[in-house]
Scaffold this motif. Structure first.
Motif, short mmCIF file in Angstrom:
data_model
loop_
_atom_site.label_atom_id
_atom_site.label_comp_id
_atom_site.label_asym_id
_atom_site.label_seq_id
_atom_site.Cartn_x
_atom_site.Cartn_y
_atom_site.Cartn_z
N CYS A 191 0.83 -1.21 0.00
CA CYS A 191 0.00 0.00 0.00
C CYS A 191 0.86 1.26 0.00
O CYS A 191 0.50 2.26 -0.63
CB CYS A 191 -0.95 -0.01 1.19
SG CYS A 191 -2.29 -1.21 1.04
N PHE A 210 -3.03 -1.42 -5.02
CA PHE A 210 -4.04 -1.49 -3.96
C PHE A 210 -4.95 -2.70 -4.17
O PHE A 210 -5.34 -3.38 -3.21
CB PHE A 210 -4.87 -0.21 -3.93
CG PHE A 210 -4.24 0.95 -3.23
CD1 PHE A 210 -3.74 0.81 -1.94
CD2 PHE A 210 -4.16 2.19 -3.84
CE1 PHE A 210 -3.16 1.88 -1.28
CE2 PHE A 210 -3.58 3.26 -3.19
CZ PHE A 210 -3.08 3.11 -1.91
N ILE A 231 -7.48 -0.99 3.59
CA ILE A 231 -7.01 -1.12 2.21
C ILE A 231 -8.15 -0.89 1.23
O ILE A 231 -7.99 -0.22 0.20
CB ILE A 231 -6.37 -2.50 1.99
CG1 ILE A 231 -5.09 -2.64 2.83
CG2 ILE A 231 -6.04 -2.72 0.51
CD1 ILE A 231 -4.47 -4.01 2.78
#
Length: 241
Positions: A191, A210, A231
């Motif tokens: 990330c 992502f 996330i």
């Protein structure tokens, strides 16, 4: 996206951004102290350690380091910087420049500088701490990887993406090899790399990273895990522009 990223880091590492354990009271117990209450708690600990063992004892230095972290959490950043500078100087004098605790103090001072809005002061400290940790702990030691991650994020704060992206890529590769694809630290690295690409003007690559991180997190941690939720929010933000 910055606030989502910080929430992800907290969820992934299960610690505060200053390096303190995240308080997790058991059911039925009162909430653990935070903010100024946590500062007051660590101030009492420092006073007690200084009284019992003296100002240079390792336990005193450790308590003072915790106090500096609590000051960062409470937003008392000037005090945190001053205390972190003192603690690093004392640790270098008492324990030596290569002692693991001294390296932690160097890393934490860099973090205090960064939190206080001076990432340019943080970068050389992170670089110094990283070089020493690679030598003392190895290039893939968990604290080494965390320090490299911190350095990459500081480079992002100075908009130096040409330095940040390779550091994130190396940290991701090492964490994936050492910890596995679904470990929270590995997910955090993926990330962080996605965020760096997004901020550097490569939103499509950021969204792709992502997306992979989300799939790994759902498979390894479950769809309801805090890391997975953060996330997913970051992916939605990236896809939304």
């Amino acid at each position: 996206m910055g606030s989502l990223r910080e929430e992800l880091q907290q969820a992934a590492e299960e610690r505060s951004l200053a390096g303190l354990p995240s308080p997790r009271p058991k059911s039925g117990q009162p909430p653990a102290p935070t903010g100024d209450d946590l500062v007051a708690l660590f101030e009492r600990q420092v006073t007690g350690q200084e009284h019992d063992f003296g100002p240079d004892h390792p336990d005193t230095l450790s308590a003072r380091n915790n106090l500096a972290g609590a000051l960062v959490q409470a937003g008392r950043l000037k005090q945190a910087v001053t205390l972190s500078e003192r603690n690093l100087a004392d640790s270098e004098r008492v324990l030596g420049t290569a002692d693991p605790f001294t390296l932690t103090c160097r890393n934490n001072l860099a973090g205090a500088y960064e939190a206080d809005g001076a990432p340019d002061r943080a970068v050389p400290l992170y670089e110094s701490a990283l070089t020493a940790r690679e030598r003392v702990l190895g290039p893939t030691g968990l604290l080494t990887l965390r320090c490299r991650d911190n350095l990459a994020r500081a480079h992002e704060s100075t908009m130096n993406f040409s330095r940040a992206v390779p550091l994130h890529e190396r940290t991701l590769t090492d964490r994936e090899r050492v910890l596995g694809a679904a470990h929270p630290d590995t997910l955090l690295s993926r990330c962080n790399l996605a965020h760096a690409h997004h901020m550097a003007g490569n939103p499509a690559l950021g969204a792709e990273l992502f997306t992979r991180a989300l799939a790994d997190s759902e498979r390894g941690l479950g769809s309801g895990h805090a890391v997975t939720r953060h996330i997913r929010e970051m992916l939605n933000h990236a896809q939304g522009g």
